[in-house]
Motif scaffolding. Structure first.
Motif, PDB file in Angstrom:
ATOM      1  N   LEU A   4       0.850  -1.187   0.000  1.00  0.00           N
ATOM      2  CA  LEU A   4       0.000   0.000   0.000  1.00  0.00           C
ATOM      3  C   LEU A   4       0.884   1.235   0.000  1.00  0.00           C
ATOM      4  O   LEU A   4       1.766   1.384   0.846  1.00  0.00           O
ATOM      5  N   ASP A   5       0.646   2.114  -0.963  1.00  0.00           N
ATOM      6  CA  ASP A   5       1.288   3.433  -0.994  1.00  0.00           C
ATOM      7  C   ASP A   5       0.248   4.420  -0.478  1.00  0.00           C
ATOM      8  O   ASP A   5      -0.687   4.773  -1.195  1.00  0.00           O
ATOM      9  N   PRO A   6       0.364   4.870   0.788  1.00  0.00           N
ATOM     10  CA  PRO A   6      -0.695   5.690   1.383  1.00  0.00           C
ATOM     11  C   PRO A   6      -0.729   7.127   0.901  1.00  0.00           C
ATOM     12  O   PRO A   6      -1.705   7.841   1.130  1.00  0.00           O
ATOM     13  N   ALA A   7       0.336   7.572   0.256  1.00  0.00           N
ATOM     14  CA  ALA A   7       0.379   8.975  -0.168  1.00  0.00           C
ATOM     15  C   ALA A   7       1.206   9.087  -1.442  1.00  0.00           C
ATOM     16  O   ALA A   7       2.424   9.222  -1.397  1.00  0.00           O
ATOM     17  N   THR A   8       0.526   9.030  -2.585  1.00  0.00           N
ATOM     18  CA  THR A   8       1.212   9.152  -3.872  1.00  0.00           C
ATOM     19  C   THR A   8       1.578  10.612  -4.115  1.00  0.00           C
ATOM     20  O   THR A   8       1.280  11.495  -3.307  1.00  0.00           O
ATOM     21  N   SER A   9       2.213  10.865  -5.232  1.00  0.00           N
ATOM     22  CA  SER A   9       2.669  12.218  -5.550  1.00  0.00           C
ATOM     23  C   SER A   9       1.525  13.225  -5.622  1.00  0.00           C
ATOM     24  O   SER A   9       1.727  14.419  -5.417  1.00  0.00           O
ATOM     25  N   ASP A  10       0.309  12.759  -5.898  1.00  0.00           N
ATOM     26  CA  ASP A  10      -0.828  13.683  -5.951  1.00  0.00           C
ATOM     27  C   ASP A  10      -1.848  13.398  -4.841  1.00  0.00           C
ATOM     28  O   ASP A  10      -3.001  13.816  -4.917  1.00  0.00           O
ATOM     29  N   GLY A  11      -1.421  12.642  -3.807  1.00  0.00           N
ATOM     30  CA  GLY A  11      -2.280  12.438  -2.641  1.00  0.00           C
ATOM     31  C   GLY A  11      -3.208  11.252  -2.699  1.00  0.00           C
ATOM     32  O   GLY A  11      -3.954  10.992  -1.754  1.00  0.00           O
ATOM     33  N   ARG A  12      -3.195  10.513  -3.804  1.00  0.00           N
ATOM     34  CA  ARG A  12      -4.068   9.346  -3.911  1.00  0.00           C
ATOM     35  C   ARG A  12      -3.406   8.120  -3.292  1.00  0.00           C
ATOM     36  O   ARG A  12      -2.232   8.135  -2.951  1.00  0.00           O
ATOM     37  N   VAL A  13      -4.188   7.062  -3.140  1.00  0.00           N
ATOM     38  CA  VAL A  13      -3.693   5.805  -2.584  1.00  0.00           C
ATOM     39  C   VAL A  13      -3.503   4.803  -3.721  1.00  0.00           C
ATOM     40  O   VAL A  13      -4.371   4.672  -4.585  1.00  0.00           O
ATOM     41  N   ILE A  14      -2.376   4.115  -3.721  1.00  0.00           N
ATOM     42  CA  ILE A  14      -2.108   3.098  -4.735  1.00  0.00           C
ATOM     43  C   ILE A  14      -1.900   1.751  -4.050  1.00  0.00           C
ATOM     44  O   ILE A  14      -1.148   1.641  -3.085  1.00  0.00           O
ATOM     45  N   PHE A  15      -2.587   0.732  -4.562  1.00  0.00           N
ATOM     46  CA  PHE A  15      -2.381  -0.638  -4.097  1.00  0.00           C
ATOM     47  C   PHE A  15      -1.556  -1.398  -5.136  1.00  0.00           C
ATOM     48  O   PHE A  15      -1.678  -1.155  -6.341  1.00  0.00           O
ATOM     49  N   PHE A  16      -0.740  -2.304  -4.641  1.00  0.00           N
ATOM     50  CA  PHE A  16       0.147  -3.103  -5.487  1.00  0.00           C
ATOM     51  C   PHE A  16       0.008  -4.530  -4.969  1.00  0.00           C
ATOM     52  O   PHE A  16       0.576  -4.882  -3.938  1.00  0.00           O
ATOM     53  N   LEU A  17      -0.793  -5.371  -5.674  1.00  0.00           N
ATOM     54  CA  LEU A  17      -1.264  -6.615  -5.078  1.00  0.00           C
ATOM     55  C   LEU A  17      -1.043  -7.836  -5.975  1.00  0.00           C
ATOM     56  O   LEU A  17      -1.241  -7.756  -7.195  1.00  0.00           O
ATOM     57  N   PRO A  18      -0.701  -8.978  -5.378  1.00  0.00           N
ATOM     58  CA  PRO A  18      -0.691 -10.219  -6.162  1.00  0.00           C
ATOM     59  C   PRO A  18      -2.127 -10.655  -6.413  1.00  0.00           C
ATOM     60  O   PRO A  18      -2.969 -10.575  -5.517  1.00  0.00           O
ATOM     61  N   TRP A  19      -2.408 -11.092  -7.634  1.00  0.00           N
ATOM     62  CA  TRP A  19      -3.767 -11.525  -7.968  1.00  0.00           C
ATOM     63  C   TRP A  19      -3.711 -12.494  -9.147  1.00  0.00           C
ATOM     64  O   TRP A  19      -3.154 -12.163 -10.188  1.00  0.00           O
ATOM     65  N   GLN A  20      -4.235 -13.700  -8.944  1.00  0.00           N
ATOM     66  CA  GLN A  20      -4.296 -14.702 -10.000  1.00  0.00           C
ATOM     67  C   GLN A  20      -2.919 -14.944 -10.639  1.00  0.00           C
ATOM     68  O   GLN A  20      -2.778 -15.037 -11.861  1.00  0.00           O
ATOM     69  N   ASN A  21      -1.890 -14.995  -9.788  1.00  0.00           N
ATOM     70  CA  ASN A  21      -0.506 -15.216 -10.223  1.00  0.00           C
ATOM     71  C   ASN A  21       0.072 -14.069 -11.043  1.00  0.00           C
ATOM     72  O   ASN A  21       1.110 -14.222 -11.689  1.00  0.00           O
ATOM     73  N   MET A  22      -0.604 -12.941 -11.025  1.00  0.00           N
ATOM     74  CA  MET A  22      -0.094 -11.727 -11.656  1.00  0.00           C
ATOM     75  C   MET A  22       0.013 -10.656 -10.577  1.00  0.00           C
ATOM     76  O   MET A  22      -0.213 -10.916  -9.400  1.00  0.00           O
ATOM     77  N   THR A  23       0.348  -9.439 -10.973  1.00  0.00           N
ATOM     78  CA  THR A  23       0.388  -8.314 -10.038  1.00  0.00           C
ATOM     79  C   THR A  23      -0.530  -7.232 -10.560  1.00  0.00           C
ATOM     80  O   THR A  23      -0.439  -6.836 -11.724  1.00  0.00           O
ATOM     81  N   ILE A  24      -1.430  -6.782  -9.696  1.00  0.00           N
ATOM     82  CA  ILE A  24      -2.367  -5.728 -10.072  1.00  0.00           C
ATOM     83  C   ILE A  24      -1.983  -4.438  -9.349  1.00  0.00           C
ATOM     84  O   ILE A  24      -1.622  -4.469  -8.167  1.00  0.00           O
ATOM     85  N   ALA A  25      -2.011  -3.315 -10.066  1.00  0.00           N
ATOM     86  CA  ALA A  25      -1.658  -2.024  -9.472  1.00  0.00           C
ATOM     87  C   ALA A  25      -2.719  -0.995  -9.828  1.00  0.00           C
ATOM     88  O   ALA A  25      -3.177  -0.934 -10.965  1.00  0.00           O
ATOM     89  N   GLY A  26      -3.105  -0.213  -8.865  1.00  0.00           N
ATOM     90  CA  GLY A  26      -4.100   0.838  -9.084  1.00  0.00           C
ATOM     91  C   GLY A  26      -4.582   1.344  -7.732  1.00  0.00           C
ATOM     92  O   GLY A  26      -4.181   0.839  -6.694  1.00  0.00           O
ATOM     93  N   THR A  27      -5.366   2.393  -7.729  1.00  0.00           N
ATOM     94  CA  THR A  27      -6.152   2.856  -8.826  1.00  0.00           C
ATOM     95  C   THR A  27      -6.028   4.368  -8.922  1.00  0.00           C
ATOM     96  O   THR A  27      -5.569   5.010  -7.974  1.00  0.00           O
ATOM     97  N   THR A  28      -6.436   4.924 -10.041  1.00  0.00           N
ATOM     98  CA  THR A  28      -6.543   6.367 -10.188  1.00  0.00           C
ATOM     99  C   THR A  28      -7.952   6.787  -9.774  1.00  0.00           C
ATOM    100  O   THR A  28      -8.801   5.956  -9.493  1.00  0.00           O
TER     101      THR A  28
END
Length: 730
Positions: free
Chosen positions: A334-358
């Protein structure tokens, strides 16, 4: 000195906040225990519920006939997303005569395009504490209860996931620790596992891709993760199992109304529906109509009253999928504070990696498209947290999608411009019940509240809600070791068996029974749709029983292939269409239309277009002189006649000389990826553009590049070679 003061203040604030939260939690704990007793009664009541369809579901045609023939339903739900399906399950288990119609497929909208998390919302809790907002606190409390319930009723589709919050400043460690501990306390008896602090060394052991520079430690907490589209479909199937009439690809054309004989006020009494495939229209009468159409909430509200004000303020959230090696198998970030204040998740899912969200304002559309700007924003934020050794390449994006979150304003509020942080349930003067807003995690409680309001407003006779603890389709009979029985009883590959068990639960055996013999020593049954993924052909046949009507239904929602790798999904399309066409007796015209529609879906909605745009005729060639000479030499090993281009015949000739066999159709697809002019050949300039794009990371793992490099090395050494399909990126 200043650091010590800051640390002391943080500790005091954190301790005070924990004490406050703990006190609030204890005030509610008695009610929670009482609710737990009622929950046992709900679970016991499952045995009392009638199960009209214990074996086979009625076909879609049978469901449509029932819609047409039923004199009047108690409840008609419009919308087949998570909330609509939840409403249908809630209503039918209260012994209400229930119908649900969806103009596309179940979960075709926002419900299949989420972050795949079942969570209470760490950031909402932070706001609740900092702003002393009791409403937000209760929203988190409710979500955490619903998280626990969903993990219990769909254990095959949902599971706990540890999420790491990396800390790069010493003063943040007690601050974040206090916040995460509050999250545990609010969850109370529903806390999945207790959060804990990690040293820098231990954090890097668990998440070796993490950036070491300035890292001081990390905090790990637990939330839930699920297969969102499958859960949505499963809720709709469970409703059908209990007797609800559910029909996808059935559109509401207009609402039916009747005048109250006493007051003369018009009341909604049903809907005029249209079968999307045949165009046939028919009326469905109902005592109550529920609007659960997500981002399209206002469209149905305006069918009721053209003058009504819009309440939906859509926001687009883009996600990307990158290879699984970007994250550990069982640890999110979990990135709790991105460059513009949003939250970004970086997660393993179905043997891949999912990243988001805007989170950006957008127009309402049934076909949202992920933008290149959003994709690059996510990649930039990911780079900020990963080690410089890990090159985050644009070409590694295997799929990308955009989902529209239906934020709403409360029509009954004096301040109609303020966004409602939770969901709203409203009833119009004509009796149309609208449920809007909310989040995936709380779909069940939203449905319960909606049905409570509908029953009260329309005077319906119904039983109490029974969906707390009510197992969803496939949950009964599922165990963590069920896949072993599939391997032993049917001769399935282990990976395929694990996939079937985690997708269909106890119904996995029904899918396995449909699998055909491979003719190989192993696996005995279960031919894959595409080599890299555990989806097998019998799933297509079973999906038809689950109301899949189009090829897109298969690649997007019954399986998740389109969301995981658009290139692999594109390769699987011909076989999927072939199986569906034979089973559903499609004409050749329909087969071609299905292929075209699915390719369009992958191209626009799943990010294939973005991949294509990374390598175009105008791509700048940025190579050193020596690199150009090296690539020219490699190209001429295939272009023996110095034509300036190569064709499939040229490549095939070289491969045969080194004893490598590749299917002609596969070879054509490999060259087509680089053939920018689409003239059936790859010219030298196109080859240089490809190599330049690979160098800049715009494209990764090009099959042609790997094949030509390997062939060159083999020709020089005259040794054996192994050429596998590389997966590619978008």
């Amino acid at each position: 000195m200043a650091f010590r003061k800051a640390l002391k203040r943080t500790a005091i604030i954190g301790s005070g906040a924990i004490a406050t939260i703990f006190g609030l939690s204890q005030l509610i704990e008695y009610r929670k225990k009482q609710h737990g007793l009622r929950r046992l009664a709900h679970v016991a009541a499952e045995a009392e519920l009638k199960l009209p369809f214990p074996d086979e579901f009625p076909t879609r045609q049978a469901q449509l006939r029932t819609l047409k023939d039923t004199e009047e339903y108690d409840v008609l739900i419009v919308g087949g997303g998570a909330t609509g399906a939840g409403c249908a399950l809630d209503a039918v288990t209260r012994n209400l005569k229930t119908a649900l119609v969806e103009r596309s497929d179940f979960a075709s909208g926002t419900s299949s395009r989420s972050t795949k998390l079942i969570h209470g919302g760490v950031r909402y809790l932070q706001k609740a504490i900092m702003q002393l907002d009791y409403e937000q606190y209760m929203m988190v409390k409710e979500a955490l209860h619903e998280r626990a319930n969903l993990l219990e009723i769909a254990p095959h589709l949902a599971s706990p996931l540890p999420i790491m919050l990396p800390v790069f400043k010493w003063w943040q460690l007690p601050y974040y620790w206090a916040g995460i501990k509050m999250y545990d306390l609010v969850a109370g008896i529903h806390c999945l596992k207790s959060s804990y602090v990690l040293s820098k060394t231990r954090a890097l052991e668990l998440f070796p891709m993490l950036k070491k520079e300035k890292l001081v430690g990390a905090i790990v907490y637990y939330d839930g993760q699920h297969n969102d589209a499958r859960v949505n479909v499963t809720i709709a199937l469970t409703a059908a199992r209990y007797g609800a009439t559910v029909a996808n690809y059935t559109e509401v054309v207009r609402l039916l109304k009747t005048s109250d004989p006493e007051t003369g006020v018009e009341k909604v009494c049903g809907a005029r529906c249209r079968d999307v495939f045949t165009g046939q229209e028919f009326d469905v009468k109902a005592k109550c109509v529920i609007n659960a159409t997500g981002p399209f909430t206002d469209s149905l509200r305006k069918m009721d009253n053209q003058k009504t004000e819009n309440i939906c303020q859509p926001s687009a959230g883009v996600h990307i999928v990158i290879p699984g090696y970007y994250s550990p198998d069982n640890m999110g970030l979990l990135d709790p504070a991105t460059s513009d204040g949003r939250v970004i998740f970086f997660l393993p899912w179905q043997n891949m990696t999912i990243a988001g969200t805007t989170d950006t304002p957008t127009n309402i559309t049934a076909h949202p498209i992920p933008g290149e700007e959003d994709i690059n924003f996510i990649l930039r934020e990911v780079r900020n947290y990963l080690s410089p050794d890990v090159e985050v390449r644009r070409g590694d994006v295997l799929a990308a999608w955009s989902g529209i979150r239906p934020l709403v304003t409360d029509p009954s509020s004096k301040d109609t411009q303020s966004i409602c942080r939770n969901h709203i349930v409203s009833i119009s003067d004509s009796g149309l019940v609208t449920i809007a807003g909310g989040k995936w995690t709380t779909y069940r409680s939203m449905a319960e509240e909606t049905l409570d309001a509908a029953i009260k407003a329309h005077g319906l006779t119904a039983m109490p809600c029974k969906t707390v603890g009510l197992l969803l389709e496939g949950a009964k009979g599922w165990t963590p070791t069920l896949y072993i029985r599939l391997v032993q009883d049917y001769g399935l590959e282990k990976e395929v068996a694990q996939h079937l068990a985690s997708t269909y639960g106890g119904r996995a055996f029904d899918v396995a029974k449909l699998a055909k013999v491979t003719g190989k020593r192993w696996p005995i049954v279960g031919k894959r749709l595409v080599s890299e993924f555990p989806y097998i052909e019998s799933e297509v046949l079973y999906a038809i029983k689950e109301y899949a009507c189009t090829t897109i239904d298969i690649i997007a929602r019954r399986t998740r292939l389109g969301f995981l790798n658009v290139q692999a999904a594109d390769e699987a399309l011909p076989r999927i269409v072939q199986i569906m066409g034979k089973e559903l007796d499609w004409s050749q015209e329909r087969v071609m239309a299905e292929l075209e529609a699915a390719k369009k879906f992958l191209y626009y909605e799943m990010g294939y277009r973005s991949r294509s745009e990374q390598l175009t005729k105008t791509t700048e060639i940025n190579l050193e002189y020596q690199e150009v000479i090296r690539y020219k030499k490699r190209f001429h090993k295939f272009d023996k006649e110095s034509k300036g281009f190569i064709t499939t015949l040229d490549v095939q000739r070289v491969l045969e000389s080194i004893n490598v066999q590749i299917d002609e159709n596969a070879l054509h697809d490999i060259l087509n990826e680089v053939d920018l002019n689409k003239n059936g050949q790859v010219e030298f300039d196109e080859f240089l553009q490809l190599m330049s794009a690979l160098k800049k990371g715009q494209v990764s793992d090009s099959r042609l590049a790997v094949l030509m490099k390997t062939a060159e090395e083999t020709l020089d050494k005259r040794g054996p070679v192994m050429v596998d399909r590389s997966g590619g990126g978008v």
